[in-house]
Scaffold this motif. Structure first.
Motif, mmCIF file in Angstrom:
data_model
loop_
_atom_site.group_PDB
_atom_site.id
_atom_site.type_symbol
_atom_site.label_atom_id
_atom_site.label_comp_id
_atom_site.label_asym_id
_atom_site.label_seq_id
_atom_site.Cartn_x
_atom_site.Cartn_y
_atom_site.Cartn_z
ATOM 1 N N PRO A 271 0.858 -1.611 0.137
ATOM 2 C CA PRO A 271 -0.383 0.327 -0.166
ATOM 3 C C PRO A 271 0.948 1.576 0.006
ATOM 4 O O PRO A 271 0.402 2.682 -0.236
ATOM 5 C CB PRO A 271 -0.789 0.370 1.646
ATOM 6 C CG PRO A 271 0.163 -0.835 2.227
ATOM 7 C CD PRO A 271 0.620 -1.825 1.606
ATOM 8 N N SER A 272 2.183 1.150 0.283
ATOM 9 C CA SER A 272 2.842 2.205 0.028
ATOM 10 C C SER A 272 4.610 2.314 -0.424
ATOM 11 O O SER A 272 4.745 1.199 -0.212
ATOM 12 C CB SER A 272 3.159 3.379 1.437
ATOM 13 O OG SER A 272 3.672 2.369 2.139
ATOM 14 N N LEU A 273 5.162 3.211 -0.608
ATOM 15 C CA LEU A 273 6.184 3.226 -1.046
ATOM 16 C C LEU A 273 7.089 3.009 -0.113
ATOM 17 O O LEU A 273 8.305 2.300 -0.598
ATOM 18 C CB LEU A 273 7.034 4.513 -1.851
ATOM 19 C CG LEU A 273 5.388 5.291 -3.497
ATOM 20 C CD1 LEU A 273 6.341 6.332 -4.304
ATOM 21 C CD2 LEU A 273 6.057 3.874 -4.057
ATOM 22 N N ALA A 274 6.828 3.315 0.910
ATOM 23 C CA ALA A 274 7.965 3.218 2.011
ATOM 24 C C ALA A 274 7.795 1.196 1.931
ATOM 25 O O ALA A 274 8.620 1.038 3.077
ATOM 26 C CB ALA A 274 7.168 3.407 3.109
ATOM 27 N N LEU A 275 6.396 0.785 1.861
ATOM 28 C CA LEU A 275 6.796 -0.826 2.729
ATOM 29 C C LEU A 275 7.340 -1.533 1.230
ATOM 30 O O LEU A 275 8.012 -2.101 1.493
ATOM 31 C CB LEU A 275 4.898 -1.343 2.494
ATOM 32 C CG LEU A 275 5.087 -2.508 3.361
ATOM 33 C CD1 LEU A 275 5.329 -2.767 4.374
ATOM 34 C CD2 LEU A 275 3.505 -2.614 3.957
ATOM 35 N N GLY B 89 4.814 2.168 -8.821
ATOM 36 C CA GLY B 89 4.960 3.057 -7.919
ATOM 37 C C GLY B 89 3.880 4.327 -8.814
ATOM 38 O O GLY B 89 3.707 4.144 -9.738
ATOM 39 N N ASP C 201 2.734 7.202 -6.815
ATOM 40 C CA ASP C 201 2.865 8.521 -5.338
ATOM 41 C C ASP C 201 2.700 9.248 -6.119
ATOM 42 O O ASP C 201 4.194 10.224 -6.660
ATOM 43 C CB ASP C 201 3.879 7.861 -4.651
ATOM 44 C CG ASP C 201 3.724 9.487 -3.540
ATOM 45 O OD1 ASP C 201 2.610 9.905 -3.481
ATOM 46 O OD2 ASP C 201 4.400 8.819 -2.495
ATOM 47 N N SER D 203 3.161 12.791 -5.404
ATOM 48 C CA SER D 203 3.736 13.644 -4.040
ATOM 49 C C SER D 203 5.584 12.740 -4.188
ATOM 50 O O SER D 203 6.423 14.335 -4.359
ATOM 51 C CB SER D 203 4.068 13.400 -3.098
ATOM 52 O OG SER D 203 4.668 11.820 -2.763
#
Length: 72
Positions: free
Chosen positions: A30-34, A56, A58, A60
């Motif tokens: 669910p996120s770029l960090a993950l 990805g 995202d 931002s």
């Protein structure tokens, strides 16, 4: 795989993939960090090298990062 934080889901997923001896795997997070965390752990913990493609969406991140980066 549904489990609490810190229960080694990432490593367990990697071991399942390695044991199944498959050609391709799709991992959705669910996120770029993950995504970053998962990829780093798989590279570090994997018994073998593997090609990968990370995608990805995202907004931002910025347009300067819109290039496709492939690593094999």
């Amino acid at each position: 795989m549904i489990s609490a934080c810190g229960t080694q889901k990432t490593t367990t997923g990697l071991r399942i993939v390695e044991k199944a001896n498959v050609q391709s795997v799709l991992v959705i997070v669910p996120s770029l960090a993950l995504l970053d965390q998962t990829l780093k752990e798989w590279i570090e913990q994997s018994y073998n090298n593997f090609p990968y493609l990370c995608v990805g969406s995202d907004k931002s991140i910025g347009k300067e990062y819109d290039d496709i980066i492939l690593k094999s």
